[in-house]
Scaffold this active site. Structure first.
Site, PDB file in Angstrom:
ATOM      1  N   HIS A   1      22.759 -28.123  20.931  1.00  0.00           N
ATOM      2  CA  HIS A   1      23.736 -27.539  20.066  1.00  0.00           C
ATOM      3  C   HIS A   1      25.134 -28.230  19.897  1.00  0.00           C
ATOM      4  O   HIS A   1      25.793 -28.230  19.207  1.00  0.00           O
ATOM      5  CB  HIS A   1      23.988 -26.118  20.324  1.00  0.00           C
ATOM      6  CG  HIS A   1      24.166 -25.133  19.100  1.00  0.00           C
ATOM      7  ND1 HIS A   1      24.381 -25.693  17.887  1.00  0.00           N
ATOM      8  CD2 HIS A   1      24.312 -23.863  18.728  1.00  0.00           C
ATOM      9  CE1 HIS A   1      24.550 -24.778  16.818  1.00  0.00           C
ATOM     10  NE2 HIS A   1      24.439 -23.722  17.319  1.00  0.00           N
TER      11      HIS A   1
ATOM     12  N   ASP B   1      23.482 -28.946  14.726  1.00  0.00           N
ATOM     13  CA  ASP B   1      23.844 -27.731  14.214  1.00  0.00           C
ATOM     14  C   ASP B   1      22.385 -26.719  13.831  1.00  0.00           C
ATOM     15  O   ASP B   1      21.568 -27.301  13.743  1.00  0.00           O
ATOM     16  CB  ASP B   1      24.789 -27.568  13.087  1.00  0.00           C
ATOM     17  CG  ASP B   1      26.301 -28.181  13.177  1.00  0.00           C
ATOM     18  OD1 ASP B   1      26.647 -28.045  14.380  1.00  0.00           O
ATOM     19  OD2 ASP B   1      26.702 -28.609  12.239  1.00  0.00           O
TER      20      ASP B   1
END
Length: 515
Positions: free
Chosen positions: A486, A490
């Protein structure tokens, strides 16, 4: 006799390097495997060891020069350290005679054989040590050239060590279970047919001089690779004890300092809870087996992945009807033409390559404060073996056909199960596919293979009721899982990637039309 010092193999796709530092100058005495110079490439720093003991001759490539693979760096005039000063002044023919005399004196053989060392072979990029797992020969055994002497076990692969020449094994320096460094000597051989001699006791061997610790007060320039490692680890030069010439700090010194620093808090606060007490009758029925280096590496890398990446997993499901129908229709014709079976992995590989073009961050990696985007796909295919999980890499999978992908998967899968994969075949992957469905897994969250930013988990195909055009029908369904970092990917990109894989599998025609 003059021995040439040439540029070693620099790694895949690396064709040239820059001479960063020379540790020796002409006339200096050098020992076998002593570091002569350091080369810097755009990816790694490579240290060049002396191929033989002797006297440093001409330096062909000066510091700052760019050299290609196998280019001549320098020459070494063979001889002993005791005769270094005399040898450097002798005509070229005289060191040859001296070397020949020395070889005859140290052979210890009635047949006049030459004593040669059996070094640890090249272990691969970033691999610095190995464990001696099995010796196939004993002291006194006669061996043929290229006959296997022993087997080494590294973090990822097993390496067989062949005899460099025909002769007799006279001494084993590294026993089974010993951990050896990349430059270590495993054994000593005597060439020729009459070279059997008894191994000398360890106490009789000359002790190497301890490396200088820099107490002379000289202004010592540390290895560039060591400087980089200290900067990345955030440790000061004072916290590292150098083992190089005049106390020069080497890359392995930094690694040792980091290891000792991390071991100190671990001693006071164990990383895991102590083992619960076991009844005596139960303990007698237990079996304790030392973890293999491969298993230790798997455990360490997976834990490092959890500690480093901001890992998250997103899920979806795919209707496998179209792929199964296409495979059933063409599998016989496909095998007849290409000589390999048409499996599901080629469909998933092509679908992932297709999706990675649209969402390139899943095919990228983080390097410090930079994001490195890969304009190619080196697809890692996780493969279970009797000794543990390995990930052979299919290079440039995005430019391959279905048949080429299937051939590569079949070949590398077989080599992985036989333990024949090389280090180069398991490095450089940009994305990974893991198929837990072959073991019956219905759903799981795969762990990233660092420094990659994405891994796709395949699972068991199972008939399930689904709604299609307002009706409940039975379809072969598979859950898909994408674990991603992450920090770079995204949620929108991760979901988009998985949806594109789903669309390509449910309608394979999209792959042909690049939709």
């Amino acid at each position: 006799m003059a021995t040439e010092v040439r540029v070693p193999t620099l790694g895949e796709s690396v064709t040239e390097a820059t001479v960063a530092t020379w540790f020796k100058k002409p006339g200096d005495a050098v020992a076998a495997d002593e570091m002569l110079c350091e080369l810097e490439t755009d990816k790694v720093t490579v240290e060049v060891p002396a191929p033989a003991a002797g006297v440093m001759g001409e330096i062909v490539a000066a510091e700052g020069e760019t050299v290609g693979v196998d280019a001549l760096l320098a020459t070494i005039t063979e001889g002993t350290s005791e005769t270094a000063s005399e040898a450097s002044k002798m005509p070229e023919a005289e060191p040859d005679e001296k070397s020949a005399d020395d070889a005859g004196d140290t052979s210890g053989s009635s047949g006049g054989g030459e004593t040669i060392d059996v070094p640890v072979p090249a272990l691969g990029e970033s691999v610095t040590e190995a464990t001696v797992s099995t010796w196939f020969k004993a002291v006194g055994d006669t061996v043929a050239q290229d006959e296997m002497l022993c087997e080494l076990e590294t973090d990822k692969v097993s390496i067989e060590v062949p005899a460099p020449a025909a002769g007799t094994l006279t001494e084993i320096k590294a026993k089974e279970g010993d951990t050896v460094e990349a430059s270590a000597i495993l054994a000593v051989m005597t060439t020729g047919s009459g070279g059997a001699v008894a191994a000398k006791p360890a106490a009789d061997e000359p002790t190497k001089a301890a490396p200088s610790k820099g107490s002379s007060g000289k202004d010592v320039e540390d290895a560039p690779s060591a400087k980089k490692a200290m900067a990345e680890a955030g440790i000061s030069r004072d916290a590292v004890q150098g083992s190089g010439r005049d106390g020069r700090i080497m890359k392995e010194d930094v690694a040792a300092a980091i290891k000792s620093a991390s071991a100190a808090p671990a001693a006071s606060a164990p990383a895991q809870a102590p083992r619960a007490p076991v009844a005596a009758e139960d303990e007698a029925r237990e079996e304790r087996v030392k973890m293999t280096r491969l298993r230790q590496t798997i455990a360490r890398r997976l834990k490092d992945s959890q500690n480093t990446a901001a890992m998250l997993t997103t899920y979806n499901e795919v209707d496998m009807s179209a792929v199964m129908g296409l495979r059933s229709e063409y599998k016989e014709l496909f095998q007849k033409k290409h000589g390999v079976k048409l499996g599901f992995m080629s469909f998933f590989t092509k679908a992932c390559c297709h999706a990675l073009k649209e969402v390139p961050e899943v095919n990228a990696e983080i390097d410090g404060t930079d994001i490195v985007y890969k304009n190619f796909v080196h697809m890692g295919i996780a493969t279970g073996t009797p000794t543990g999980l390995v990930v052979p890499v299919i290079r440039d999978a995005d430019s391959m056909s279905f048949a080429d992908i299937e051939k590569q998967i079949a070949e590398k899968g077989a080599r992985a199960r036989d333990g024949k994969l090389s280090m180069a075949e398991m490095q450089g992957g940009t994305f990974t596919i893991s198929n837990g469905g072959v073991y019956g897994s219905l759903m799981s969250s795969p762990i990233l293979n660092p420094p990659q930013s994405g891994i796709l988990g395949m699972h068991k195909i199972q008939d399930r009721p689904v709604v299609v055009d307002g009706e409940i029908v039975i379809r072969p369904m598979m859950y898909l899982a994408l674990s991603y970092d992450h920090r770079i990917v995204d949620g929108k990109g991760a979901v988009t990637f998985l949806v594109r894989v789903k669309e390509a599998l449910e309608d394979p025609r999209r792959l042909l039309m690049d939709l």
